[in-house]
Design an enzyme around this catalytic site. Structure first.
Site, short mmCIF file in Angstrom:
data_model
loop_
_atom_site.label_atom_id
_atom_site.label_comp_id
_atom_site.label_asym_id
_atom_site.label_seq_id
_atom_site.Cartn_x
_atom_site.Cartn_y
_atom_site.Cartn_z
N HIS A 193 -3.14 4.61 -1.03
CA HIS A 193 -1.87 4.21 -1.07
C HIS A 193 -1.12 5.44 -1.84
O HIS A 193 -0.99 5.04 -3.08
CB HIS A 193 -1.55 3.02 -1.47
CG HIS A 193 -0.23 2.32 -1.15
ND1 HIS A 193 -0.02 1.15 -0.66
CD2 HIS A 193 1.23 3.16 -1.04
CE1 HIS A 193 1.44 1.12 -0.38
NE2 HIS A 193 2.07 1.96 -0.89
N HIS B 128 1.98 8.60 -1.96
CA HIS B 128 3.37 9.00 -1.64
C HIS B 128 3.15 10.21 -2.08
O HIS B 128 3.42 10.39 -3.12
CB HIS B 128 4.36 8.24 -1.87
CG HIS B 128 4.46 6.85 -1.32
ND1 HIS B 128 4.88 6.33 -0.36
CD2 HIS B 128 4.05 5.69 -2.02
CE1 HIS B 128 4.93 5.16 -0.13
NE2 HIS B 128 4.40 4.65 -1.25
N ASP C 247 -0.46 3.17 -5.16
CA ASP C 247 1.13 3.35 -4.79
C ASP C 247 1.68 4.56 -5.47
O ASP C 247 3.05 4.26 -5.93
CB ASP C 247 1.68 1.99 -5.05
CG ASP C 247 2.97 1.93 -3.99
OD1 ASP C 247 3.18 2.85 -3.23
OD2 ASP C 247 3.83 0.87 -4.16
ZN LIG Z 1 5.10 -0.53 -0.06
#
Ligand SMILES: [Zn+2]
Length: 449
Positions: free
Chosen positions: A61, A63, A303
């Site tokens: 996960h 970005h 994340d």
């Molecule tokens: Zn999310």
């Protein structure tokens, strides 16, 4: 033939239940041998005595903001940061600008130059609008390892149901961002004493828990594989635990900040602790640790969410949610899970490498003979404190700057190539070293200083 010999380390490979002192020989990008005493002609010998050798971490996960916000991160800068953190494979979320919802964008991510393995997750719906499904079969063929509208929930239950059915047909998991917008509204902090005291708009735990419940019901009805992203609440852990007992094909992940920090952090108004879902209460943190220990939670993922300084240097409510994390994934886990005795080192590596590799269906997370030589060598013991300058990510939005952590990656190999090497390790004599006993015992290990 290119060879690297990792000599004298403690090999922890949860995929084979291995935890013992073994040498590891890498040849042409693959694990060639793992035995008690390996010698190899013409190999670069690296003395890793006192260190742990493990499968390279898989962060499912992240970005990387590419395409669209290359000022915050690119695939290359994010990958360099990942290697610095011992991560050899990442799965990138599709909420870029434009979003990853077509074959050509999936190919752009999958084929991008990188020192690590980058696996694209494609969007569930076109433009992540929650309306019409993407061409999942085509995107899977192009290299998508899963589907997610992460950043936003799929609000329409019927769209989610059909997404699960189609993803199931193409053999990929749906990765759900569970947040009921009607309950979350425009909240920025966990509902409780901390948000009340600091005057920040609250998000109740129920915003997560109700949608986890819905998606579990839909996964059960469709028989599809559901993976729940960034679980932060005791209620969600409980639902996943019961669903697993019930035979539902569900897995989930949590992130380092959900087992290390509580919602008390928001009282500092540091925008780096503004994340979505928000940091939760002490009892939620305890439930997350229990879920990790008993196997309810399958994965620790970062994340990793880079944001520019300008975007974060605003009032708490106005700051975009997210913190970087791909570089501190391991040291935060070691500090907050292993040091207090919640998890063993082996279990932690399982959650960081084997668990995510299995969910994504990628042949990683193992160091058996013949496997791809994606390896992390880590110093599990040393306490240290990251500075802003230490990070290689383009963005610096980490609340762990200035906080004492424990352990770190000192060498990262991807397909046998060095993707990151700590200068102390590089400084040791190695070229042409035959790896004899005498050399090793004479070695000073500044890593433990
Ligand atoms: Zn999310």
């Amino acid at each position: 033939m290119k060879r690297v010999l990792l000599k004298g380390g403690r090999l922890i490979d949860p995929s084979t239940d291995t935890d013992e002192r073994l040498d590891v020989l890498v040849e042409d990008g693959r694990i060639a041998a793992r035995e008690h005493s390996v010698t190899a002609e013409d190999a670069r010998v690296i003395d890793v005595s006192g260190l742990v050798v493990a499968p390279g971490l898989v962060d499912m996960h992240v970005h990387f903001r590419d395409p669209g916000r290359e000022d915050e991160e690119t695939i290359l800068s994010g990958s360099t940061a990942a290697a610095h953190g011992g991560v050899t494979s990442v799965a990138t979320m599709p909420n870029t600008d434009p979003s990853i919802d077509t074959r050509s964008w999936v190919e752009y991510i999958a084929g991008h130059e990188s020192p690590i393995n980058v696996f694209p997750i494609a969007a569930i719906t076109m433009g992540r609008k929650g309306e019409s499904l993407t061409e999942m079969a085509e995107l899977a063929r192009a290299g998508a390892v899963g589907f997610s509208d992460d950043g936003s929930p799929v609000v329409d239950a019927n769209v989610m149901r059909r997404a699960l059915e189609y993803a199931s047909m193409v053999g990929r998991p749906v990765i759900a961002h569970c947040e009921d917008p009607a309950l979350a509204r425009d909240g920025v902090a966990n509902e409780g004493p901390a948000s009340t005291m600091s005057g920040l708009r609250p998000v109740p735990a129920a915003a997560e828990v109700t949608m986890v419940a819905r998606d579990i019901v839909l996964a059960k009805a469709t028989g599809a594989r559901l993976h729940i992203a960034h679980v932060s609440t005791a209620g969600a852990v409980d639902l996943v635990r019961r669903a697993k007992e019930d035979g539902v094909d569900v897995t989930c992940e949590t992130c380092p900040h959900y087992f290390s920090l509580t919602d008390n952090e928001v009282r500092t108004y540091d925008t780096n602790v503004r994340v979505n879902p928000p940091l939760r209460s002490e009892s939620d943190v305890r439930a997350i640790r229990e879920g990790l220990a008993d196997g309810t939670i399958d994965v620790i993922a970062s994340d990793h969410a880079p944001h520019s300084l300008e975007e974060k240097q605003v009032e708490f409510d106005a700051a975009p949610p997210g913190m970087i994390g791909v570089e501190t994934l391991l040291p935060v886990a070691l500090k907050y899970l292993v040091e207090p005795g919640h998890l063993s080192l082996g279990k932690t590596i399982e959650l960081l490498a084997c668990g995510p590799a299995g969910i994504l269906g990628i042949e990683r997370g193992t160091l058996t003979a013949g496997a791809a030589a994606d390896v992390v060598v880590l110093d599990p013991e040393r306490s240290w404190t990251p500075s802003r300058e230490w990070f290689r990510s383009k963005s610096k939005n980490s609340p762990f700057i200035g906080r004492e952590l424990r352990g770190r990656a000192v060498l990262t190999l991807v397909r046998g190539e060095v993707a990151f090497e700590h200068e102390d390790l590089a400084a040791t004599p190695d070229e042409g070293d035959s790896g004899e006993e005498g050399d090793r015992s004479a070695r000073q290990l500044p890593l433990h200083a």
